[in-house]
Motif scaffolding. Sequence first.
Motif, mmCIF file in Angstrom:
data_model
loop_
_atom_site.group_PDB
_atom_site.id
_atom_site.type_symbol
_atom_site.label_atom_id
_atom_site.label_comp_id
_atom_site.label_asym_id
_atom_site.label_seq_id
_atom_site.Cartn_x
_atom_site.Cartn_y
_atom_site.Cartn_z
ATOM 1 N N THR A 286 -48.392 39.512 10.827
ATOM 2 C CA THR A 286 -48.152 40.676 11.814
ATOM 3 C C THR A 286 -48.748 42.140 10.729
ATOM 4 N N ASN B 164 -38.685 40.842 19.112
ATOM 5 C CA ASN B 164 -39.231 40.495 17.880
ATOM 6 C C ASN B 164 -41.125 39.280 18.300
ATOM 7 N N SER C 36 -42.658 35.898 8.817
ATOM 8 C CA SER C 36 -43.192 35.288 10.855
ATOM 9 C C SER C 36 -43.135 33.974 10.915
ATOM 10 N N ASP D 4 -46.185 32.185 13.428
ATOM 11 C CA ASP D 4 -47.030 32.050 14.321
ATOM 12 C C ASP D 4 -47.640 30.946 14.570
ATOM 13 N N SER E 62 -51.434 37.924 6.424
ATOM 14 C CA SER E 62 -50.185 37.573 7.469
ATOM 15 C C SER E 62 -50.569 38.063 8.928
ATOM 16 N N TYR F 46 -43.740 35.352 15.766
ATOM 17 C CA TYR F 46 -42.586 35.856 15.627
ATOM 18 C C TYR F 46 -42.286 36.290 14.701
ATOM 19 N N THR F 47 -41.848 37.642 14.264
ATOM 20 C CA THR F 47 -41.158 38.179 12.941
ATOM 21 C C THR F 47 -39.381 38.504 12.921
#
Length: 335
Positions: free
Chosen positions: A141, A296, A35, A37, A139, A333-334
């Motif tokens: 995410t 994503n 990811s 960010d 993370s 964004y992953t």
Amino acid sequence: MKKLLSLTLLLSTIALSAQDTEETTTEKSFTVSGSVDAYYQTNLTSTDKAIFGDDLDEAQSFGTSFANQTGFALGMANVILAYESGKVGAVADLAFGPKGDDATGGYNINQLYAYWNVSENTTLTMGRFNTYLGYEVISPTGNFNYSTSYLFSSGPFSHVGLKADFALSDDFSLMLAVMNPTDVNNNTTGDYSFGAQLGYSGQYLNFYYDSGVVLGFEVDYTGGFDVSDDFFLGINAAYNDNDGSGFYGAALYPQYGINEALSLGVRGEYYGLHYETGDDDTVLGATLSANYKVDNLTIIPEIRLDSWNEDTYFDNDLEPTKSLAAFTLAAIYTF
């Protein structure tokens, strides 16, 4: 002798559980994920400028981990390389950027471990792995809120050591671990820590102990419940003590899915620091976040308000105040 006995017992347990190992056809796989960010943050009840002199490059913040910059700022670039061949595999989880530096101590290695699926019910892992304590993770995410809680920031980030995970049944799980003191890559003190986790149907009771060299003793509950198809309630509570001082607290994470793209959630947290003197410092925090997903990409607008029992911050007039509020807009964004 006690440390040697603990290691012996752990390895003996693994050996016994391995007796039901079955031969399988070797399958190999290699994956790359991760990811990126970044965020924008502004204080709503205080200036965004450094208030203690021009030599400081940070404005006031909540003091929790990671998202502490004002203006536009970077999170981290996270790249996870995973390889598995049959029953064994390895993971290299790399993190770069300000958040990566804070989480890894500048090593840029979030996780680095090898594992062996000894049987269908037993996995042995050795190396550096993220902590099993707490509701939130490093993370972005894995978190609904972009900013992190005091409980997450006070507890360990990662451990270096040996752990064994056991699937006792469809509902019950057990983890046992022998590790360096928390967040220590190189053990220069000769001390070790011990960890355990008992899981039941998505609820986890976690324990950590070292002799006081870093964290001392911590017990932690992490779990959650699906109240309905659209409504989830996450829960975290912890107590820590290290020679009479430590922290404690609880947090609730109600989250509601409006549709497939948009969800709303709140983190309500009560957190305290206790001291040998018997005095406590406490804070009540509320964080409102929205998660909007476009393929994503996840966009998180967030408003956070924390209020301590004592004057901890400064307002727009640079007068002492107990509270601080901020607005954050994050993009994750992953891949």
